[in-house]
Design an enzyme around this catalytic site. Structure first.
Site, PDB file in Angstrom:
ATOM      1  N   GLU A   1       0.847  -1.201   0.000  1.00 56.55           N
ATOM      2  CA  GLU A   1       0.000   0.000   0.000  1.00 56.55           C
ATOM      3  C   GLU A   1       0.881   1.249   0.000  1.00 56.55           C
ATOM      4  O   GLU A   1       2.004   1.227   0.506  1.00 56.55           O
ATOM      5  CB  GLU A   1      -0.845   0.017   1.273  1.00 56.55           C
ATOM      6  CG  GLU A   1      -2.326  -0.227   1.102  1.00 56.55           C
ATOM      7  CD  GLU A   1      -3.087   0.924   0.461  1.00 56.55           C
ATOM      8  OE1 GLU A   1      -2.551   1.613  -0.420  1.00 56.55           O
ATOM      9  OE2 GLU A   1      -4.236   1.117   0.850  1.00 56.55           O
TER      10      GLU A   1
ATOM     11  N   ILE B   1      -0.239   4.362   1.422  1.00 53.67           N
ATOM     12  CA  ILE B   1      -0.424   5.088   2.683  1.00 53.67           C
ATOM     13  C   ILE B   1      -1.593   4.494   3.463  1.00 53.67           C
ATOM     14  O   ILE B   1      -2.595   4.102   2.873  1.00 53.67           O
ATOM     15  CB  ILE B   1      -0.657   6.592   2.391  1.00 53.67           C
ATOM     16  CG1 ILE B   1      -0.721   7.411   3.680  1.00 53.67           C
ATOM     17  CG2 ILE B   1      -1.878   6.828   1.531  1.00 53.67           C
ATOM     18  CD1 ILE B   1      -0.583   8.912   3.442  1.00 53.67           C
ATOM     19  N   VAL B   2      -1.421   4.407   4.766  1.00 57.73           N
ATOM     20  CA  VAL B   2      -2.506   3.959   5.637  1.00 57.73           C
ATOM     21  C   VAL B   2      -2.966   5.154   6.448  1.00 57.73           C
ATOM     22  O   VAL B   2      -2.174   5.765   7.168  1.00 57.73           O
ATOM     23  CB  VAL B   2      -2.054   2.815   6.567  1.00 57.73           C
ATOM     24  CG1 VAL B   2      -3.197   2.389   7.478  1.00 57.73           C
ATOM     25  CG2 VAL B   2      -1.552   1.635   5.747  1.00 57.73           C
ATOM     26  N   ASP B   3      -4.232   5.484   6.283  1.00 59.55           N
ATOM     27  CA  ASP B   3      -4.813   6.643   6.963  1.00 59.55           C
ATOM     28  C   ASP B   3      -5.698   6.119   8.097  1.00 59.55           C
ATOM     29  O   ASP B   3      -5.203   5.846   9.193  1.00 59.55           O
ATOM     30  CB  ASP B   3      -5.573   7.466   5.916  1.00 59.55           C
ATOM     31  CG  ASP B   3      -6.100   8.788   6.415  1.00 59.55           C
ATOM     32  OD1 ASP B   3      -6.017   9.054   7.620  1.00 59.55           O
ATOM     33  OD2 ASP B   3      -6.627   9.570   5.608  1.00 59.55           O
TER      34      ASP B   3
ATOM     35  N   GLY C   1      -7.110   3.227   8.034  1.00 68.60           N
ATOM     36  CA  GLY C   1      -6.884   1.781   8.085  1.00 68.60           C
ATOM     37  C   GLY C   1      -7.999   0.968   7.454  1.00 68.60           C
ATOM     38  O   GLY C   1      -7.867  -0.247   7.282  1.00 68.60           O
TER      39      GLY C   1
ATOM     40  N   THR D   1      -9.101   0.814   4.374  1.00 64.71           N
ATOM     41  CA  THR D   1      -8.743   0.197   3.088  1.00 64.71           C
ATOM     42  C   THR D   1      -7.903  -1.051   3.307  1.00 64.71           C
ATOM     43  O   THR D   1      -8.174  -2.110   2.713  1.00 64.71           O
ATOM     44  CB  THR D   1      -7.979   1.207   2.204  1.00 64.71           C
ATOM     45  OG1 THR D   1      -8.781   2.373   2.049  1.00 64.71           O
ATOM     46  CG2 THR D   1      -7.665   0.609   0.838  1.00 64.71           C
TER      47      THR D   1
ATOM     48  N   LYS E   1      -0.473   7.376   8.753  1.00 63.04           N
ATOM     49  CA  LYS E   1      -0.856   8.496   9.622  1.00 63.04           C
ATOM     50  C   LYS E   1      -1.309   7.898  10.953  1.00 63.04           C
ATOM     51  O   LYS E   1      -2.476   7.563  11.119  1.00 63.04           O
ATOM     52  CB  LYS E   1      -1.982   9.302   8.976  1.00 63.04           C
ATOM     53  CG  LYS E   1      -1.575   9.967   7.667  1.00 63.04           C
ATOM     54  CD  LYS E   1      -2.704  10.794   7.098  1.00 63.04           C
ATOM     55  CE  LYS E   1      -2.363  11.292   5.722  1.00 63.04           C
ATOM     56  NZ  LYS E   1      -3.474  12.014   5.083  1.00 63.04           N
TER      57      LYS E   1
ATOM     58  N   ASP F   1      -0.998  11.125  -4.969  1.00 58.47           N
ATOM     59  CA  ASP F   1      -1.475  12.263  -5.771  1.00 58.47           C
ATOM     60  C   ASP F   1      -2.293  13.247  -4.952  1.00 58.47           C
ATOM     61  O   ASP F   1      -2.751  12.945  -3.842  1.00 58.47           O
ATOM     62  CB  ASP F   1      -2.360  11.763  -6.915  1.00 58.47           C
ATOM     63  CG  ASP F   1      -3.747  11.376  -6.415  1.00 58.47           C
ATOM     64  OD1 ASP F   1      -3.843  10.604  -5.437  1.00 58.47           O
ATOM     65  OD2 ASP F   1      -4.740  11.864  -6.978  1.00 58.47           O
TER      66      ASP F   1
HETATM   67  P1  5GP Z   1      -7.735   4.697   4.665  1.00 60.07           P
HETATM   68  O1  5GP Z   1      -8.726   3.667   4.207  1.00 60.07           O
HETATM   69  O2  5GP Z   1      -6.562   4.104   5.405  1.00 60.07           O
HETATM   70  O3  5GP Z   1      -8.393   5.810   5.434  1.00 60.07           O
HETATM   71  O4  5GP Z   1      -7.234   5.423   3.374  1.00 60.07           O
HETATM   72  C1  5GP Z   1      -6.249   4.925   2.587  1.00 60.07           C
HETATM   73  C2  5GP Z   1      -6.291   5.600   1.234  1.00 60.07           C
HETATM   74  O5  5GP Z   1      -6.618   7.004   1.329  1.00 60.07           O
HETATM   75  C3  5GP Z   1      -4.935   5.543   0.609  1.00 60.07           C
HETATM   76  O6  5GP Z   1      -4.739   4.360  -0.118  1.00 60.07           O
HETATM   77  C4  5GP Z   1      -4.941   6.786  -0.269  1.00 60.07           C
HETATM   78  O7  5GP Z   1      -5.554   6.490  -1.502  1.00 60.07           O
HETATM   79  C5  5GP Z   1      -5.819   7.773   0.460  1.00 60.07           C
HETATM   80  N1  5GP Z   1      -5.052   8.734   1.263  1.00 60.07           N
HETATM   81  C6  5GP Z   1      -5.118   8.921   2.591  1.00 60.07           C
HETATM   82  N2  5GP Z   1      -4.304   9.911   2.992  1.00 60.07           N
HETATM   83  C7  5GP Z   1      -3.673  10.361   1.884  1.00 60.07           C
HETATM   84  C8  5GP Z   1      -2.692  11.401   1.639  1.00 60.07           C
HETATM   85  O8  5GP Z   1      -2.208  12.105   2.526  1.00 60.07           O
HETATM   86  N3  5GP Z   1      -2.306  11.563   0.349  1.00 60.07           N
HETATM   87  C9  5GP Z   1      -2.810  10.824  -0.681  1.00 60.07           C
HETATM   88  N4  5GP Z   1      -2.369  11.091  -1.886  1.00 60.07           N
HETATM   89  N5  5GP Z   1      -3.726   9.838  -0.486  1.00 60.07           N
HETATM   90  C10 5GP Z   1      -4.152   9.612   0.781  1.00 60.07           C
END
Ligand code: 5GP
Length: 178
Positions: free
Chosen positions: A99, A101-103, A105, A107, A131, A159
């Site tokens: 992956e 980035i994990v925001d 979590g 996804t 994050k 992006d």
């Molecule tokens: P999660 O499901 O962990 O909240 O989100 C993961 C997805 O959010 C990542 O695969 C990415 O596509 C998008 N995402 C979250 N934060 C960022 C960021 O700071 N920059 C970018 N480009 N994408 C992010």
């Protein structure tokens, strides 16, 4: 430096040395495992996957998967939709999800479930950045590049409105509200 990028958060040199460390660690951990499949999550992981895979010293194959979050805002809603599944048969194989980035979590958690539904032998996860403060679900990143704060980051595959993916470093576009 690109005028749209106010701040370099993680330099190209720091990324490359960390990716090499991760590649060596993964190669050691899977040294005795047959059938390692690296599953890259489109689009953001393409650069991380390419660099990581090239620096590994064990047999590996590559697959891609694509998902999207419902909604268009910067804030994840937690609902994840499968856009494209892997094309090869990965049943019985060891899977490493790669992956960007994990925001929150959500996804990654969804992807782990997806891989298990393919009846794989094992699932581990690699992510270039996380994050840490934003985690909403308990999900393990086995191979992590860097922890960062709550900022929208671009570059090295990531992006902002489809721009900035090809930067060799990670930069901050804007701080996000918590
Ligand atoms: P999660 O499901 O962990 O909240 O989100 C993961 C997805 O959010 C990542 O695969 C990415 O596509 C998008 N995402 C979250 N934060 C960022 C960021 O700071 N920059 C970018 N480009 N994408 C992010």
């Amino acid at each position: 430096m690109n005028e749209n990028i106010p701040e370099v958060l993680i330099s190209e040199a720091d990324i490359q040395s960390r990716v090499l460390q991760l590649a060596e660690q993964i190669s050691a951990d899977y040294a005795h495992a047959d059938d390692l499949v690296m599953v890259g999550v489109l689009k953001g992981s393409f650069m991380f996957l390419a660099d990581l895979a090239r620096r590994m010293s064990i047999p590996r194959t590559i697959e891609f998967i694509a998902v999207s979050s419902y909604g268009d805002s910067d804030a994840s809603t937690g609902a994840v939709r499968l856009v494209m599944d892997v094309r090869g048969n990965i049943a019985g194989k060891h899977v490493l999800i790669v992956e960007d980035i994990v925001d929150t979590g959500h996804t990654l958690k969804y992807l782990i479930g997806m891989m298990k539904s393919h009846r794989v032998a094992s699932v581990r996860t690699a992510a270039l950045v996380r994050k840490a403060d934003k985690a909403e679900v308990d999900v393990t990143v086995d191979y992590l590049g860097f922890d960062i704060g709550n900022e929208w980051v671009v570059g090295y595959g990531l992006d902002y409105a489809e721009q900035n993916r090809t930067l060799p470093y990670i930069g901050v576009v804007k701080p996000l509200d918590t």
